[in-house]
Design a protein around this motif. Structure first.
Motif, PDB file in Angstrom:
ATOM      1  N   PHE A 115       0.842  -1.200   0.000  1.00 60.15           N
ATOM      2  CA  PHE A 115       0.000   0.000   0.000  1.00 60.15           C
ATOM      3  C   PHE A 115       0.882   1.257   0.000  1.00 60.15           C
ATOM      4  CE2 PHE A 115      -3.243   2.805   2.263  1.00 60.15           C
ATOM      5  CZ  PHE A 115      -4.000   2.993   1.128  1.00 60.15           C
ATOM      6  N   TYR A 116       2.011   1.164   0.657  1.00 61.59           N
ATOM      7  CA  TYR A 116       2.910   2.326   0.700  1.00 61.59           C
ATOM      8  C   TYR A 116       3.843   2.365  -0.498  1.00 61.59           C
ATOM      9  CZ  TYR A 116       0.542   3.367   4.871  1.00 61.59           C
ATOM     10  OH  TYR A 116      -0.481   3.696   5.728  1.00 61.59           O
ATOM     11  N   TYR A 142      -4.697   6.722 -10.717  1.00 57.82           N
ATOM     12  CA  TYR A 142      -4.725   6.410  -9.284  1.00 57.82           C
ATOM     13  C   TYR A 142      -5.109   4.942  -9.064  1.00 57.82           C
ATOM     14  CZ  TYR A 142      -6.171   6.865  -4.346  1.00 57.82           C
ATOM     15  OH  TYR A 142      -6.317   6.715  -2.984  1.00 57.82           O
ATOM     16  N   LEU A 143      -6.175   4.507  -9.714  1.00 62.41           N
ATOM     17  CA  LEU A 143      -6.656   3.141  -9.565  1.00 62.41           C
ATOM     18  C   LEU A 143      -5.659   2.124 -10.133  1.00 62.41           C
ATOM     19  CD1 LEU A 143     -10.361   3.771 -10.570  1.00 62.41           C
ATOM     20  CD2 LEU A 143      -9.570   3.120  -8.290  1.00 62.41           C
ATOM     21  N   THR A 144      -5.082   2.463 -11.274  1.00 61.98           N
ATOM     22  CA  THR A 144      -4.130   1.550 -11.917  1.00 61.98           C
ATOM     23  C   THR A 144      -2.884   1.356 -11.064  1.00 61.98           C
ATOM     24  OG1 THR A 144      -4.923   2.176 -14.118  1.00 61.98           O
ATOM     25  CG2 THR A 144      -2.766   1.104 -13.994  1.00 61.98           C
ATOM     26  N   LYS A 145      -2.364   2.438 -10.504  1.00 59.12           N
ATOM     27  CA  LYS A 145      -1.158   2.334  -9.668  1.00 59.12           C
ATOM     28  C   LYS A 145      -1.434   1.520  -8.405  1.00 59.12           C
ATOM     29  CE  LYS A 145       1.586   6.253 -11.230  1.00 59.12           C
ATOM     30  NZ  LYS A 145       2.249   7.529 -10.872  1.00 59.12           N
ATOM     31  N   GLN A 146      -2.626   1.663  -7.851  1.00 53.32           N
ATOM     32  CA  GLN A 146      -2.980   0.837  -6.697  1.00 53.32           C
ATOM     33  C   GLN A 146      -3.010  -0.630  -7.083  1.00 53.32           C
ATOM     34  OE1 GLN A 146      -6.105   1.200  -3.656  1.00 53.32           O
ATOM     35  NE2 GLN A 146      -6.141   3.378  -4.148  1.00 53.32           N
ATOM     36  N   PHE A 147      -3.690  -0.921  -8.173  1.00 52.95           N
ATOM     37  CA  PHE A 147      -3.820  -2.307  -8.613  1.00 52.95           C
ATOM     38  C   PHE A 147      -2.442  -2.901  -8.901  1.00 52.95           C
ATOM     39  CE2 PHE A 147      -5.115  -5.932 -11.124  1.00 52.95           C
ATOM     40  CZ  PHE A 147      -6.366  -6.266 -10.633  1.00 52.95           C
ATOM     41  N   GLU A 148      -1.592  -2.129  -9.572  1.00 55.80           N
ATOM     42  CA  GLU A 148      -0.239  -2.593  -9.904  1.00 55.80           C
ATOM     43  C   GLU A 148       0.551  -2.939  -8.651  1.00 55.80           C
ATOM     44  OE1 GLU A 148       0.627  -0.155 -14.094  1.00 55.80           O
ATOM     45  OE2 GLU A 148       1.259   0.682 -12.168  1.00 55.80           O
ATOM     46  N   ALA A 149       0.463  -2.087  -7.636  1.00 50.47           N
ATOM     47  CA  ALA A 149       1.235  -2.301  -6.412  1.00 50.47           C
ATOM     48  C   ALA A 149       0.861  -3.613  -5.737  1.00 50.47           C
ATOM     49  CB  ALA A 149       1.032  -1.131  -5.455  1.00 50.47           C
ATOM     50  N   PHE A 150      -0.427  -3.919  -5.689  1.00 51.53           N
ATOM     51  CA  PHE A 150      -0.872  -5.145  -5.031  1.00 51.53           C
ATOM     52  C   PHE A 150      -0.748  -6.374  -5.937  1.00 51.53           C
ATOM     53  CE2 PHE A 150      -3.221  -1.992  -2.414  1.00 51.53           C
ATOM     54  CZ  PHE A 150      -2.751  -2.378  -1.167  1.00 51.53           C
TER      55      PHE A 150
END
Length: 339
Positions: free
Chosen positions: A31-32, A204-212
């Motif tokens: 998440f970070y 924003y949504l894509t970067k979150q999904f990518e991180a996880f």
């Protein structure tokens, strides 16, 4: 003697965070990573005694016209009964806040709401925040119950919608490819127009999904009928919890009651991973009928979920004058947004 260091190992971090039964993705390493990928300053601190980790917290430094602040959602992760350790953690939080020129540090602890939890916040010198940081009132399902037991506890309306959806030939697809966020975003924009809220950006949504996605912690669930997307759920699987992070649907999705099928599929995945808790996240009070989230809260309650109240966000004030300006702005904003 407590040693305090910046965390450097994802494995070490996540092993400690997930050793606490009530934690979720809000304090996860990835998440970070998401926040870092957005260009934000990320702070991860570990507290060790005799080489063993005993506490941790992760925060992100946010900049705003009204002043810089640090946000610690779902943390710190600590034995709250160990008062001396808790004080040491908050002493470091204050030092980190000052180091990064923050007006205040906002903390929404992973601590169930009680008179004792509020008393502890006061003892630590924190004031209740004018705006929430993360969900403070959540609907939670116990996945140690069987699917049959969960459905038995659900409302008749929920079971009726589920049976209806099962008869409509709806297909559930899953993906861990960040490219799937594009269709989710398109559906979200339409959903936001109908419901009157501001949509997250596609980036924003894509970067979150990518991180996880890098560590198999996220799945996009898509309900389709005759090739047309009806609804999608953005699910995060971390530690002991499966989190219903975001969800969107089309008018056709509502007509065919596609959402229950998405959740049943995600629960099955969670059980397969050995996860014991399914967090539906934000709900509002039964009497808050004018709240913009009242309708979705009623849908979540139809699952027969338990209702969990976290200790609300509290602020550690570092600059009283600038904080007063921030408090005024946020108080007005909360009233305007009806949240």
């Amino acid at each position: 003697m407590i040693e305090i260091i910046d965390a450097a190992s994802r494995e070490e971090w996540d092993n400690f965070i997930t050793s606490f039964e009530d934690t979720n993705f809000l304090q996860s390493w990835d998440f970070y990573e998401f926040h870092s990928n957005r260009g934000k300053k990320v702070i991860r601190r570990l507290f060790k005694e005799s080489g063993k980790i005993v506490a941790a917290y992760a925060g992100v430094v946010e900049t705003a016209k009204r002043g810089t602040y640090m946000a610690i959602a779902g943390g710190p992760i600590v034995d709250w009964k160990n008062k001396s350790l808790v004080k040491a953690v908050f002493k470091d939080i204050k030092e980190q806040g000052n180091k990064h020129a923050c007006v205040f540090v906002r903390v929404r602890p992973q601590l169930e709401l009680s008179d004792n939890s509020l008393k502890l916040m006061r003892e630590l010198g924190l004031k209740k925040a004018p705006m929430y940081l993360s969900v403070e009132y959540a609907g939670v399902l116990n996945l140690e119950k069987s699917e049959e037991e969960i459905l038995a506890d659900a409302s008749q309306g929920f079971r009726r919608k589920l049976r209806k959806a099962e008869k409509e030939g709806i297909v559930i697809e899953t993906s861990t490819d960040p490219a799937v966020v594009k269709t989710f975003y398109q559906l979200e924009v339409e959903h936001a127009k109908r419901q009157g809220f501001v949509a997250f950006s596609e980036e924003y949504l894509t970067k979150q999904f990518e991180a996880f996605a890098k560590n198999d912690e996220v799945i996009m669930y898509t309900a389709k009928k005759d090739g047309e997307i009806l609804a999608e759920n953005f699910m995060i699987f971390y530690g002991n919890e499966a989190s219903y992070h975001y969800g969107v649907s089309s008018p056709l999705g509502n007509k065919y009651s596609a959402a229950p099928l998405l959740h049943i599929a995600a629960m099955r995945e969670a059980r397969g991973r050995g996860i014991k808790r399914y967090n539906l996240w934000g709900i509002v009070g039964l009497n808050e009928t004018k709240h913009r989230f009242y309708g979705v809260s009623e849908f979540k309650r139809s699952f027969g979920c338990a209702e969990l109240k976290y200790t609300p966000a509290h602020d550690l004030i570092l600059n009283k004058f600038k904080y007063l300006l921030n408090k005024t702005v946020e108080t007005v904003r909360r009233k305007v947004r009806h949240v």
